[in-house]
Design a protein around this motif. Structure first.
Motif, mmCIF file in Angstrom:
data_model
loop_
_atom_site.group_PDB
_atom_site.id
_atom_site.type_symbol
_atom_site.label_atom_id
_atom_site.label_comp_id
_atom_site.label_asym_id
_atom_site.label_seq_id
_atom_site.Cartn_x
_atom_site.Cartn_y
_atom_site.Cartn_z
ATOM 1 N N TRP A 40 0.817 -1.207 0.000
ATOM 2 C CA TRP A 40 0.000 0.000 0.000
ATOM 3 C C TRP A 40 0.855 1.263 0.000
ATOM 4 C CZ3 TRP A 40 -4.120 2.411 -1.186
ATOM 5 C CH2 TRP A 40 -5.347 1.758 -1.245
ATOM 6 N N SER A 83 -7.880 4.360 2.482
ATOM 7 C CA SER A 83 -7.268 3.044 2.313
ATOM 8 C C SER A 83 -7.284 2.303 3.645
ATOM 9 C CB SER A 83 -5.839 3.186 1.803
ATOM 10 O OG SER A 83 -5.031 3.861 2.756
ATOM 11 N N GLU A 110 -10.186 -5.259 4.091
ATOM 12 C CA GLU A 110 -9.582 -5.154 2.765
ATOM 13 C C GLU A 110 -9.118 -6.530 2.269
ATOM 14 O OE1 GLU A 110 -6.696 -2.072 0.610
ATOM 15 O OE2 GLU A 110 -5.665 -3.546 1.845
ATOM 16 N N SER A 165 -12.223 -8.029 0.910
ATOM 17 C CA SER A 165 -12.679 -7.345 -0.308
ATOM 18 C C SER A 165 -11.807 -7.701 -1.503
ATOM 19 C CB SER A 165 -12.673 -5.831 -0.092
ATOM 20 O OG SER A 165 -13.520 -5.467 0.979
ATOM 21 N N ALA A 166 -10.495 -7.838 -1.279
ATOM 22 C CA ALA A 166 -9.571 -8.132 -2.379
ATOM 23 C C ALA A 166 -9.812 -9.504 -2.996
ATOM 24 C CB ALA A 166 -8.132 -8.033 -1.870
ATOM 25 N N GLN A 167 -10.466 -10.398 -2.270
ATOM 26 C CA GLN A 167 -10.708 -11.753 -2.771
ATOM 27 C C GLN A 167 -12.122 -11.945 -3.319
ATOM 28 O OE1 GLN A 167 -9.515 -14.805 0.026
ATOM 29 N NE2 GLN A 167 -7.694 -13.680 0.672
ATOM 30 N N GLY A 215 -15.892 -6.487 -4.475
ATOM 31 C CA GLY A 215 -15.121 -5.808 -3.442
ATOM 32 C C GLY A 215 -15.782 -5.875 -2.080
ATOM 33 N N ALA A 217 -4.461 -13.961 0.677
ATOM 34 C CA ALA A 217 -3.756 -12.809 1.247
ATOM 35 C C ALA A 217 -2.309 -13.171 1.535
ATOM 36 C CB ALA A 217 -4.454 -12.362 2.526
#
Length: 529
Positions: free
Chosen positions: A106, A243, A354, A357-359, A364, A459
């Motif tokens: 990030w 973020s 997050e 959401s990323a997966q 999202g 992740a």
């Protein structure tokens, strides 16, 4: 060498992140890995310093660091008591895993992330240990300026839109802060908190009225920073748009407002009944209960996981401020205990959100059906444990904090309302999280045979570890609940001993009468008790 470090230990929470930020600006964008190493080393050292200050404060010692060796109230002082040491350690325990998470990628989405992060830590730490009202304003501005840039980190249209509102509202609050400070200084001739604790109760007549006006203005400012209704409607959109690592760090920012209310209105404008004393509790309690009710309704209506967690941040603020509104040492102790666990669990959930959401592909963080995540068991268990902690289920520390609050309110006139709201808000929080968990992990889309979906990547271990650390600390609070509760009790009693605080900061020769029944040791800048 060790004696020199011990002598200057109280100023290190400000100097360390400031020096690291300057070094990071000098390094520039040349080496991201080098910047990560510097930032993580600074955060780790800050955690070590916070632990050392907490151990010193736990003995009953109050450390007073006089910058330039100027005596108070003429010079600037840093004061580390039990409350300040607790907040320093809480900041360090939040910052370190957040930095670890951001260092997984990030921090590379914008410029100067680590330098801005260190400046925000400098502002947070300074606000917690300053013994001066004007320098509280200064450190507020330092952390806010850094937060403006961090809010926009990674760019995006929604962040820019919400960030503009965030900046404008905070600038307006800062202007009110200066007006309140000016009124207090005009009537007392000092901004040293220990000196104000003696002078404000002694004011009479028109001076007392002006001081009350200044105190109410400051309460509005601190209420805005803490997200107290009706001043909290800016927070859900802001935190949801930020973020994940920034939102997780922002979990401690609302607690700065709570800290300021406790330090300024609980100590300076509270205490003995006089013309200038503000009856803050009669204002704070209904607004805090309203905060919890409105926030949990927002959580139930949230359509995205980040926005749900943002509303739950406001819910936790409502619970903490309810305890401050009840008043008394027992309620203050409950507020401090609950504040610590709610900050950690909220930070951990923002990071976890997050990862989930990323997966979920294009869906999202929206609470709609989506393809199955790559790590349903692991992420589902973590969300379940985090949800149980934030809802306050036994035997987790959220339950202990709420139980302490309910016990402290037993003899209060609003006891029935407090019990009803706290219990109802906890139940509705559980419903909101159960709904989110069912959508995220049970309402899974089946891939079409003609167009199979690519499996989501799991992740990274570094991100999982970073999200796990705050949640693990929350569960550690359950294991060490008894000593932590004793520390919170001692902190509340120390805050109520205004005379001993004034004697420690101002000394015996200030010419003011000091009443103290619980004196404690003083450790000056040189570290000699």
């Amino acid at each position: 060498m060790s004696s020199v470090i011990a002598a200057h230990l109280p100023v290190l929470p400000v100097v360390l992140p400031a020096a690291a930020a300057v070094l990071l600006l000098v390094l520039g964008d040349a080496g991201l890995q080098r910047a990560r190493s510097v930032a993580l080393a600074s955060a780790a050292l800050m955690a070590l310093v916070a632990c050392m200050l907490l151990l010193r404060a736990d003995t009953g010692a109050l450390t007073v660091y006089r910058l330039g060796d100027w005596p108070a109230p003429f010079g600037i002082v840093l004061v580390v008591d039990r409350l300040a040491a607790l907040m320093l350690l809480l900041t360090a325990c939040t910052a370190l895993p957040v930095l670890l998470y951001a260092s997984a990628g990030w921090d590379g989405r914008g410029r100067h992330f680590h330098a801005l992060f260190q400046f925000q830590l400098m502002g947070l730490n300074g606000a917690f240990i300053t013994g001066d009202l004007f320098n509280l304003f200064v450190f507020f501005e330092v952390l806010l300026v850094a937060s403006y840039a961090l809010m926009l980190h990674g760019q995006g249209r929604e962040r820019l839109r919400v960030g503009l509102h965030y900046v404008v509202l905070n600038l307006a609050a800062s202007a009110l802060f200066l007006i309140g400070v000016a009124l207090v200084y005009a009537m007392t001739g000092t901004l040293n908190l220990a000196d104000l604790a003696l002078r404000v109760p002694a004011a009479t007549g028109s001076e007392a009225l002006v001081l009350q006006a200044g105190g109410l203005i400051l309460l509005v400012v601190f209420g805005f920073k803490a997200a107290l209704m009706p001043l909290s409607m800016w927070l859900p959109a802001t935190y949801a748009a930020a973020s994940a690592p920034v939102a997780a760090l922002f979990a401690i920012m609302t607690k700065v407002g709570v800290y300021a209310i406790l330090r300024v209105h609980g100590v300076v404008f509270g205490g003995d009944q006089s013309a200038a004393v503000l009856d803050v509790q009669s204002l704070l309690l209904p607004l805090a209960l309203l905060t919890g009710v409105v926030a949990v309704l927002g959580a139930l209506a949230a359509q995205t996981l980040p926005r749900l967690l943002a509303w739950l941040t406001v819910v936790s603020v409502g619970t903490v401020l309810t305890a401050l509104g009840v008043g008394g040492a027992a309620a203050w102790s409950a507020a401090l205990y609950y504040l610590a666990q709610s900050t950690l669990v909220t930070a951990g959930l923002f990071l976890l959100a997050e990862l989930i959401s990323a997966q979920r592909g294009e869906t999202g963080g929206r609470l709609d059906s989506a393809p199955a995540v790559a790590q349903p068991q692991l992420l589902g268990i973590l969300l379940l444990l985090g949800g149980a902690a934030v809802a306050g289920l036994p035997p987790l520390p959220g339950f202990v904090g709420k139980l302490m609050l309910l016990q402290a309110s037993a003899g209060h006139a609003w006891v029935a309302t407090v019990w009803a709201v706290v219990l109802a808000v906890g139940f509705c929080t559980l419903l909101a999280l159960a709904r989110a968990g069912a959508v995220l992990f049970w309402q899974v889309q089946s891939p079409l045979p003609a167009a199979p979906l690519a499996p989501a990547a799991g992740a990274r271990p570094q991100q999982l570890l970073a999200a796990l650390v705050p949640l693990a600390l929350v569960f550690a609070m359950s294991i060490f609940a008894a000593p932590l509760q004793r520390y919170a009790d001692a902190t509340a009693l120390q805050l109520g001993d205004r005379g001993a605080y004034a004697r420690a900061v101002l000394g015996e020769s200030n010419g003011q009468p000091i009443n103290s029944t619980r004196p404690y040791r003083v450790v000056p800048a040189g570290g000699r008790p």
